[in-house]
Design an enzyme around this catalytic site. Sequence first.
Site, PDB file in Angstrom:
ATOM      1  N   VAL A 140       0.835  -1.212   0.000  1.00  0.00           N
ATOM      2  CA  VAL A 140       0.000   0.000   0.000  1.00  0.00           C
ATOM      3  C   VAL A 140       0.865   1.255   0.000  1.00  0.00           C
ATOM      4  O   VAL A 140       0.595   2.216  -0.715  1.00  0.00           O
ATOM      5  CB  VAL A 140      -0.928   0.042   1.240  1.00  0.00           C
ATOM      6  N   LYS A 141       1.948   1.231   0.759  1.00  0.00           N
ATOM      7  CA  LYS A 141       2.759   2.470   0.885  1.00  0.00           C
ATOM      8  C   LYS A 141       3.304   2.942  -0.462  1.00  0.00           C
ATOM      9  O   LYS A 141       3.522   4.129  -0.652  1.00  0.00           O
ATOM     10  CB  LYS A 141       3.874   2.281   1.898  1.00  0.00           C
ATOM     11  N   GLY A 142       3.533   2.034  -1.419  1.00  0.00           N
ATOM     12  CA  GLY A 142       3.911   2.434  -2.772  1.00  0.00           C
ATOM     13  C   GLY A 142       5.227   3.160  -2.880  1.00  0.00           C
ATOM     14  O   GLY A 142       6.145   2.944  -2.084  1.00  0.00           O
TER      15      GLY A 142
END
Length: 254
Positions: free
Chosen positions: A131-133
Amino acid sequence: MSAPTSGPIIRPYGDTTGDGMVQLSFTLPVPHDKRAEGAALQLAAKMGLDPAMLVHAKQLGDGYTFFVVYGSVRHLVDVSAVQVVERDFPLLSAKEVNAAVRRRLRRKLSVVGACIGTDAHTVGIDAILNVKGIAGEKGLEYYRELRVTNLGAQVGVPDLVAAARTEKADAVLVSQVVTQRDAHLHNTREMAAAFREAFPARRRPLLVVGGPRFDELMAQELGVDRIFGRGTTPREVASYLVHALITRREVVAA
Ligand code: B12
Protein backbone atom coordinates in the site's frame (compact mmCIF):
# COMPACT_ATOMS: atom_id res chain seq x y z
CA MET A 1 24.26 27.16 -20.94
CA SER A 2 23.03 27.13 -24.56
CA ALA A 3 19.87 25.30 -25.60
CA PRO A 4 20.18 21.49 -25.71
CA THR A 5 20.73 19.93 -29.11
CA SER A 6 17.60 18.22 -30.35
CA GLY A 7 19.42 15.73 -32.56
CA PRO A 8 19.37 13.56 -34.47
CA ILE A 9 23.20 13.55 -34.08
CA ILE A 10 24.49 14.58 -30.66
CA ARG A 11 27.73 14.56 -28.66
CA PRO A 12 28.23 14.73 -24.88
CA TYR A 13 28.35 18.18 -23.30
CA GLY A 14 30.86 19.08 -20.54
CA ASP A 15 32.34 22.58 -20.53
CA THR A 16 31.30 23.79 -23.99
CA THR A 17 28.63 22.58 -26.40
CA GLY A 18 29.64 19.45 -28.27
CA ASP A 19 33.04 19.11 -26.56
CA GLY A 20 32.41 15.39 -26.04
CA MET A 21 33.35 15.46 -22.34
CA VAL A 22 32.32 12.42 -20.28
CA GLN A 23 33.11 11.23 -16.78
CA LEU A 24 33.45 7.61 -15.81
CA SER A 25 34.38 5.61 -12.75
CA PHE A 26 35.91 2.17 -12.27
CA THR A 27 38.02 0.11 -9.90
CA LEU A 28 41.36 -1.53 -10.72
CA PRO A 29 42.83 -4.40 -8.68
CA VAL A 30 46.00 -2.51 -7.71
CA PRO A 31 47.05 -0.48 -4.63
CA HIS A 32 46.93 3.30 -5.04
CA ASP A 33 50.21 4.76 -6.32
CA LYS A 34 51.53 6.66 -9.36
CA ARG A 35 51.65 3.50 -11.47
CA ALA A 36 47.99 2.76 -10.63
CA GLU A 37 47.00 6.26 -11.77
CA GLY A 38 48.92 5.71 -15.01
CA ALA A 39 47.09 2.42 -15.49
CA ALA A 40 43.75 4.18 -15.06
CA LEU A 41 44.69 6.77 -17.70
CA GLN A 42 45.87 4.04 -20.07
CA LEU A 43 42.51 2.28 -19.72
CA ALA A 44 40.66 5.56 -20.31
CA ALA A 45 42.75 6.24 -23.44
CA LYS A 46 41.99 2.75 -24.77
CA MET A 47 38.28 3.46 -24.19
CA GLY A 48 38.57 6.50 -26.46
CA LEU A 49 38.91 9.35 -23.92
CA ASP A 50 41.42 11.75 -25.45
CA PRO A 51 42.66 13.67 -23.56
CA ALA A 52 41.76 11.93 -20.27
CA MET A 53 42.23 13.55 -16.86
CA LEU A 54 42.30 11.77 -13.54
CA VAL A 55 39.97 13.64 -11.18
CA HIS A 56 39.77 11.20 -8.28
CA ALA A 57 41.63 8.14 -7.00
CA LYS A 58 41.05 6.40 -3.68
CA GLN A 59 42.29 3.09 -2.38
CA LEU A 60 39.48 0.69 -1.44
CA GLY A 61 40.79 -1.77 1.14
CA ASP A 62 43.87 -3.80 0.27
CA GLY A 63 44.98 -3.86 -3.34
CA TYR A 64 42.07 -2.02 -5.02
CA THR A 65 41.77 1.58 -6.21
CA PHE A 66 38.67 3.46 -7.29
CA PHE A 67 39.11 6.05 -10.06
CA VAL A 68 37.10 8.83 -11.65
CA VAL A 69 38.37 10.08 -15.02
CA TYR A 70 37.11 12.94 -17.17
CA GLY A 71 37.87 13.31 -20.85
CA SER A 72 36.65 13.91 -24.36
CA VAL A 73 35.23 11.26 -26.69
CA ARG A 74 34.74 11.59 -30.43
CA HIS A 75 31.75 9.26 -30.60
CA LEU A 76 28.46 10.57 -31.91
CA VAL A 77 24.98 9.43 -30.97
CA ASP A 78 22.29 9.14 -33.64
CA VAL A 79 19.13 9.82 -31.66
CA SER A 80 16.95 8.57 -34.52
CA ALA A 81 18.55 5.11 -34.18
CA VAL A 82 17.87 4.79 -30.43
CA GLN A 83 15.56 1.90 -29.57
CA VAL A 84 13.48 1.95 -26.39
CA VAL A 85 10.26 0.37 -25.16
CA GLU A 86 7.72 3.20 -25.22
CA ARG A 87 4.63 2.98 -23.06
CA ASP A 88 2.00 1.67 -25.49
CA PHE A 89 -0.96 1.80 -23.12
CA PRO A 90 -2.84 4.64 -21.42
CA LEU A 91 -1.91 5.60 -17.88
CA LEU A 92 -5.05 5.02 -15.77
CA SER A 93 -6.03 6.31 -12.35
CA ALA A 94 -6.73 3.81 -9.53
CA LYS A 95 -10.43 4.53 -10.03
CA GLU A 96 -10.21 3.69 -13.75
CA VAL A 97 -8.24 0.51 -13.07
CA ASN A 98 -10.81 -0.66 -10.51
CA ALA A 99 -13.71 0.20 -12.81
CA ALA A 100 -12.20 -1.68 -15.75
CA VAL A 101 -11.59 -4.80 -13.65
CA ARG A 102 -15.04 -4.69 -12.02
CA ARG A 103 -16.95 -4.10 -15.25
CA ARG A 104 -15.08 -6.38 -17.59
CA LEU A 105 -13.58 -9.14 -15.40
CA ARG A 106 -16.39 -9.22 -12.82
CA ARG A 107 -14.06 -10.63 -10.22
CA LYS A 108 -10.90 -9.48 -8.55
CA LEU A 109 -7.73 -9.59 -10.65
CA SER A 110 -5.22 -11.82 -8.86
CA VAL A 111 -1.58 -10.74 -8.74
CA VAL A 112 1.20 -12.86 -7.24
CA GLY A 113 4.58 -11.20 -6.65
CA ALA A 114 7.99 -12.36 -5.46
CA CYS A 115 11.72 -11.93 -5.53
CA ILE A 116 13.08 -15.21 -6.90
CA GLY A 117 16.37 -17.11 -6.63
CA THR A 118 18.73 -15.98 -3.89
CA ASP A 119 17.78 -12.33 -4.38
CA ALA A 120 16.76 -10.70 -1.10
CA HIS A 121 16.18 -7.18 -2.46
CA THR A 122 12.48 -6.72 -1.74
CA VAL A 123 12.31 -2.94 -1.66
CA GLY A 124 11.49 -2.72 -5.39
CA ILE A 125 8.70 -5.30 -5.48
CA ASP A 126 7.32 -3.95 -2.19
CA ALA A 127 7.25 -0.46 -3.70
CA ILE A 128 5.05 -1.80 -6.50
CA LEU A 129 2.84 -4.07 -4.37
CA ASN A 130 2.57 -2.68 -0.83
CA VAL A 131 0.00 0.00 0.00
CA LYS A 132 2.76 2.47 0.88
CA GLY A 133 3.91 2.43 -2.77
CA ILE A 134 6.56 4.83 -4.08
CA ALA A 135 6.96 8.32 -5.55
CA GLY A 136 3.68 9.49 -4.05
CA GLU A 137 1.71 6.61 -5.61
CA LYS A 138 0.01 3.85 -3.63
CA GLY A 139 0.97 0.25 -4.42
CA LEU A 140 -1.27 -2.36 -6.03
CA GLU A 141 -2.65 -3.53 -2.64
CA TYR A 142 -4.46 -0.19 -2.53
CA TYR A 143 -6.47 -1.03 -5.65
CA ARG A 144 -9.75 -2.53 -4.44
CA GLU A 145 -10.24 -4.79 -7.42
CA LEU A 146 -6.75 -6.30 -7.29
CA ARG A 147 -6.00 -9.22 -4.96
CA VAL A 148 -2.29 -9.12 -4.17
CA THR A 149 -0.23 -12.00 -2.79
CA ASN A 150 3.32 -10.90 -1.99
CA LEU A 151 5.51 -13.95 -1.37
CA GLY A 152 8.56 -11.89 -0.37
CA ALA A 153 12.22 -12.75 -0.94
CA GLN A 154 14.22 -15.77 -2.09
CA VAL A 155 11.24 -17.66 -3.47
CA GLY A 156 11.99 -20.82 -5.45
CA VAL A 157 10.45 -21.10 -8.91
CA PRO A 158 8.43 -24.27 -8.03
CA ASP A 159 6.93 -22.44 -5.03
CA LEU A 160 6.08 -19.46 -7.22
CA VAL A 161 4.33 -21.70 -9.77
CA ALA A 162 2.41 -23.45 -6.96
CA ALA A 163 1.33 -20.12 -5.45
CA ALA A 164 0.24 -18.84 -8.87
CA ARG A 165 -1.92 -21.95 -9.24
CA THR A 166 -3.42 -21.69 -5.73
CA GLU A 167 -4.16 -17.99 -6.13
CA LYS A 168 -5.43 -18.44 -9.71
CA ALA A 169 -3.01 -15.69 -10.66
CA ASP A 170 -3.85 -13.52 -13.64
CA ALA A 171 -0.38 -12.01 -13.42
CA VAL A 172 2.90 -12.98 -11.81
CA LEU A 173 5.24 -10.11 -10.90
CA VAL A 174 8.87 -11.02 -10.30
CA SER A 175 11.67 -8.77 -9.10
CA GLN A 176 15.36 -9.30 -9.80
CA VAL A 177 17.87 -6.77 -8.52
CA VAL A 178 21.11 -8.75 -8.27
CA THR A 179 22.73 -9.06 -11.69
CA GLN A 180 26.02 -10.70 -10.69
CA ARG A 181 26.89 -13.39 -13.26
CA ASP A 182 23.66 -12.52 -15.06
CA ALA A 183 21.62 -14.10 -12.26
CA HIS A 184 18.61 -11.96 -13.20
CA LEU A 185 18.64 -13.32 -16.76
CA HIS A 186 19.11 -16.96 -15.76
CA ASN A 187 16.40 -16.77 -13.09
CA THR A 188 13.95 -15.07 -15.41
CA ARG A 189 14.48 -17.66 -18.16
CA GLU A 190 14.04 -20.47 -15.62
CA MET A 191 10.85 -18.91 -14.29
CA ALA A 192 9.37 -18.34 -17.76
CA ALA A 193 10.16 -21.93 -18.81
CA ALA A 194 8.58 -23.34 -15.63
CA PHE A 195 5.34 -21.42 -16.23
CA ARG A 196 5.21 -22.57 -19.85
CA GLU A 197 5.61 -26.15 -18.70
CA ALA A 198 3.08 -25.91 -15.87
CA PHE A 199 0.26 -24.09 -17.71
CA PRO A 200 -1.38 -24.52 -21.11
CA ALA A 201 -0.74 -21.40 -23.24
CA ARG A 202 -4.22 -19.91 -22.76
CA ARG A 203 -4.13 -20.43 -18.99
CA ARG A 204 -0.63 -19.13 -18.32
CA PRO A 205 -0.57 -16.03 -16.12
CA LEU A 206 0.89 -12.86 -17.56
CA LEU A 207 4.60 -12.82 -16.68
CA VAL A 208 6.10 -9.48 -15.68
CA VAL A 209 9.64 -8.94 -14.40
CA GLY A 210 11.22 -5.80 -13.05
CA GLY A 211 14.48 -4.50 -11.67
CA PRO A 212 16.91 -1.62 -12.15
CA ARG A 213 19.30 -3.34 -14.53
CA PHE A 214 17.03 -5.12 -16.98
CA ASP A 215 17.03 -4.17 -20.66
CA GLU A 216 13.35 -3.60 -21.35
CA LEU A 217 13.88 -4.72 -24.95
CA MET A 218 14.67 -8.28 -23.82
CA ALA A 219 11.13 -9.41 -22.88
CA GLN A 220 10.67 -11.79 -25.80
CA GLU A 221 14.16 -13.22 -25.48
CA LEU A 222 13.60 -13.93 -21.77
CA GLY A 223 10.15 -15.43 -22.35
CA VAL A 224 8.16 -12.85 -20.38
CA ASP A 225 5.37 -10.50 -21.41
CA ARG A 226 6.88 -7.29 -20.14
CA ILE A 227 9.91 -5.88 -18.37
CA PHE A 228 9.83 -2.79 -16.16
CA GLY A 229 13.04 -0.97 -15.24
CA ARG A 230 14.32 1.75 -12.94
CA GLY A 231 11.82 4.24 -11.59
CA THR A 232 8.70 2.20 -12.37
CA THR A 233 5.61 3.30 -10.47
CA PRO A 234 2.67 1.14 -9.33
CA ARG A 235 0.25 3.08 -11.53
CA GLU A 236 2.20 2.14 -14.65
CA VAL A 237 2.07 -1.52 -13.64
CA ALA A 238 -1.66 -1.44 -12.80
CA SER A 239 -2.39 0.29 -16.13
CA TYR A 240 -0.33 -2.30 -17.98
CA LEU A 241 -2.23 -5.15 -16.29
CA VAL A 242 -5.56 -3.67 -17.44
CA HIS A 243 -4.16 -3.18 -20.94
CA ALA A 244 -2.70 -6.69 -21.26
CA LEU A 245 -5.36 -8.70 -19.43
CA ILE A 246 -8.52 -6.81 -20.37
CA THR A 247 -8.32 -4.17 -23.10
CA ARG A 248 -5.95 -5.96 -25.49
CA ARG A 249 -7.80 -9.28 -25.12
CA GLU A 250 -11.11 -7.58 -25.93
CA VAL A 251 -9.57 -6.10 -29.07
CA VAL A 252 -8.16 -9.50 -30.12
CA ALA A 253 -11.50 -11.24 -29.43
CA ALA A 254 -13.54 -8.64 -31.37
C1 B12 B 1 18.97 -1.92 0.08
C2 B12 B 1 20.04 -2.80 -0.55
C3 B12 B 1 20.30 -4.03 0.06
C4 B12 B 1 19.52 -4.54 1.27
C5 B12 B 1 18.19 -5.12 0.74
C6 B12 B 1 17.06 -5.00 1.77
C7 B12 B 1 15.75 -5.39 1.17
N1 B12 B 1 14.87 -5.89 2.01
O1 B12 B 1 15.50 -5.23 -0.01
C8 B12 B 1 20.50 -5.61 1.84
C9 B12 B 1 21.41 -4.94 2.84
C10 B12 B 1 19.86 -6.84 2.47
C11 B12 B 1 21.33 -5.93 0.60
C12 B12 B 1 22.06 -7.11 0.46
C13 B12 B 1 22.89 -7.38 -0.61
N2 B12 B 1 23.17 -6.56 -1.64
CO1 B12 B 1 22.24 -4.89 -1.97
N3 B12 B 1 21.64 -3.14 -2.31
C14 B12 B 1 20.74 -2.38 -1.72
C15 B12 B 1 20.70 -1.00 -2.44
C16 B12 B 1 21.52 -0.02 -1.55
C17 B12 B 1 19.34 -0.40 -2.69
C18 B12 B 1 18.33 -1.28 -3.44
C19 B12 B 1 16.96 -0.67 -3.29
O2 B12 B 1 16.30 -0.91 -2.30
N4 B12 B 1 16.56 0.21 -4.25
C20 B12 B 1 15.28 0.95 -4.17
C21 B12 B 1 14.18 0.26 -5.01
C22 B12 B 1 12.87 1.02 -4.84
O3 B12 B 1 14.59 0.33 -6.34
P1 B12 B 1 14.58 -0.92 -7.33
O4 B12 B 1 14.92 -2.17 -6.63
O5 B12 B 1 15.34 -0.55 -8.52
O6 B12 B 1 13.03 -1.05 -7.72
C23 B12 B 1 12.38 -0.19 -8.65
C24 B12 B 1 12.50 -0.65 -10.12
O7 B12 B 1 13.69 -1.33 -10.41
C25 B12 B 1 11.26 -1.45 -10.36
N5 B12 B 1 11.18 -2.83 -9.95
C26 B12 B 1 11.98 -3.59 -9.17
N6 B12 B 1 11.49 -4.84 -9.06
C27 B12 B 1 10.34 -4.88 -9.79
C28 B12 B 1 9.46 -5.94 -10.05
C29 B12 B 1 8.36 -5.69 -10.86
C30 B12 B 1 7.42 -6.82 -11.14
C31 B12 B 1 8.15 -4.41 -11.43
C32 B12 B 1 7.00 -4.16 -12.30
C33 B12 B 1 9.05 -3.37 -11.19
C34 B12 B 1 10.14 -3.62 -10.37
O8 B12 B 1 10.30 -0.73 -9.60
C35 B12 B 1 10.90 -0.30 -8.37
C36 B12 B 1 10.27 1.01 -7.97
O9 B12 B 1 10.56 2.01 -8.91
C37 B12 B 1 21.44 -1.32 -3.80
C38 B12 B 1 22.26 -0.19 -4.40
C39 B12 B 1 21.38 0.85 -5.04
N7 B12 B 1 21.60 2.08 -4.70
O10 B12 B 1 20.49 0.50 -5.85
C40 B12 B 1 22.34 -2.49 -3.40
C41 B12 B 1 22.71 -3.53 -4.45
C42 B12 B 1 21.47 -3.90 -5.25
N8 B12 B 1 23.12 -4.67 -3.63
C43 B12 B 1 24.12 -5.33 -4.12
C44 B12 B 1 24.75 -6.45 -3.52
C45 B12 B 1 25.99 -6.97 -4.21
C46 B12 B 1 24.23 -7.03 -2.36
C47 B12 B 1 24.82 -8.25 -1.64
C48 B12 B 1 25.28 -9.39 -2.54
C49 B12 B 1 25.95 -7.73 -0.74
C50 B12 B 1 26.72 -8.82 -0.01
N9 B12 B 1 27.93 -9.04 -0.48
O11 B12 B 1 26.19 -9.40 0.91
C51 B12 B 1 23.64 -8.66 -0.74
C52 B12 B 1 22.78 -9.70 -1.46
C53 B12 B 1 21.68 -10.22 -0.62
C54 B12 B 1 20.82 -11.14 -1.46
N10 B12 B 1 20.85 -12.41 -1.13
O12 B12 B 1 20.18 -10.68 -2.36
C55 B12 B 1 24.59 -4.73 -5.43
C56 B12 B 1 24.14 -5.58 -6.63
C57 B12 B 1 25.24 -5.63 -7.68
C58 B12 B 1 24.87 -6.48 -8.85
N11 B12 B 1 25.48 -6.18 -9.97
O13 B12 B 1 24.10 -7.38 -8.79
C59 B12 B 1 23.98 -3.30 -5.36
C60 B12 B 1 23.65 -2.67 -6.72
C61 B12 B 1 25.02 -2.43 -4.59
C62 B12 B 1 26.33 -2.27 -5.37
N12 B12 B 1 26.50 -1.21 -6.13
O14 B12 B 1 27.18 -3.10 -5.31
N13 B12 B 1 21.25 -4.95 -0.33
